[in-house]
Motif scaffolding. Structure first.
Motif, PDB file in Angstrom:
ATOM      1  N   VAL A  29       5.676  -9.539  -6.979  1.00 28.77           N
ATOM      2  CA  VAL A  29       6.764  -8.698  -6.473  1.00 28.77           C
ATOM      3  C   VAL A  29       7.471  -8.001  -7.639  1.00 28.77           C
ATOM      4  N   GLU A  30       7.732  -8.741  -8.709  1.00 29.22           N
ATOM      5  CA  GLU A  30       8.365  -8.143  -9.885  1.00 29.22           C
ATOM      6  C   GLU A  30       7.482  -7.054 -10.488  1.00 29.22           C
ATOM      7  N   ASN A  33       7.623  -4.001  -8.200  1.00 29.49           N
ATOM      8  CA  ASN A  33       8.927  -3.361  -8.351  1.00 29.49           C
ATOM      9  C   ASN A  33       8.990  -2.532  -9.636  1.00 29.49           C
ATOM     10  N   SER A  41       8.624  -0.446   0.804  1.00 29.14           N
ATOM     11  CA  SER A  41       9.024  -1.853   0.856  1.00 29.14           C
ATOM     12  C   SER A  41       7.825  -2.720   0.504  1.00 29.14           C
ATOM     13  N   TYR A  42       8.113  -3.917   0.001  1.00 26.19           N
ATOM     14  CA  TYR A  42       7.071  -4.879  -0.357  1.00 26.19           C
ATOM     15  C   TYR A  42       7.687  -6.261  -0.200  1.00 26.19           C
ATOM     16  N   ASN A  43       7.201  -7.021   0.767  1.00 26.34           N
ATOM     17  CA  ASN A  43       7.825  -8.299   1.099  1.00 26.34           C
ATOM     18  C   ASN A  43       6.782  -9.385   1.325  1.00 26.34           C
ATOM     19  N   HIS A  57       3.869  -4.494   3.437  1.00 26.39           N
ATOM     20  CA  HIS A  57       4.448  -3.374   2.691  1.00 26.39           C
ATOM     21  C   HIS A  57       4.323  -2.079   3.459  1.00 26.39           C
TER      22      HIS A  57
END
Length: 129
Positions: A29-30, A33, A41-43, A57
């Motif tokens: 995720v980092e 980002n 979005s990315y979850n 995402h």
């Protein structure tokens, strides 16, 4: 206006690997980002019992999803030791080349299926602005 594309993959977490997987996904995720400013979005989600993981995402268009697979794709294989990828569902129409990339990802990280769901109708209020 381009069609928003939603990508969802679902995996089974290998026994005893939940904590390592959570750490690896936080790093991913980092990475996303820091390296993908255009992703909407990315979850990452885990089931209550920690046996299942879903990654969801959203992209403004197929090009954004292709960029994600190109940039983040090399980060995926090490995660394979923690999961068995069962399914990739894409809502919206990615390029045929991307469908092949998804099929390769499934064969690298699991044994699952790839399903593409064409949009019938709807509205999008997601903005990349």
């Amino acid at each position: 206006m381009s069609e928003v594309i939603i990508y969802v993959d679902q995996s089974t977490v290998r026994d005893g690997k939940l904590d390592e997987l959570k750490a690896a996904m936080t790093e991913l995720v980092e990475f996303v980002n820091a390296n993908e400013p255009d992703i909407l979005s990315y979850n990452v989600y885990f089931s209550e019992d920690g046996n299942q993981m879903a990654v969801v995402h959203a992209h403004a268009d197929s090009a954004s999803l292709a960029y994600h697979m190109q940039v983040a794709g090399p980060e995926f294989p090490p995660i394979g030791e923690f999961i068995e990828l069962e399914a990739i569902d894409v809502y919206g129409r990615p390029s045929e080349e991307l469908v092949h990339v998804f099929e390769e990802k499934v064969s690298t990280l699991g044994h699952g299926r790839v399903s593409i769901h064409d949009r019938h109708d709807g509205i999008d209020r997601i903005s990349s602005d």
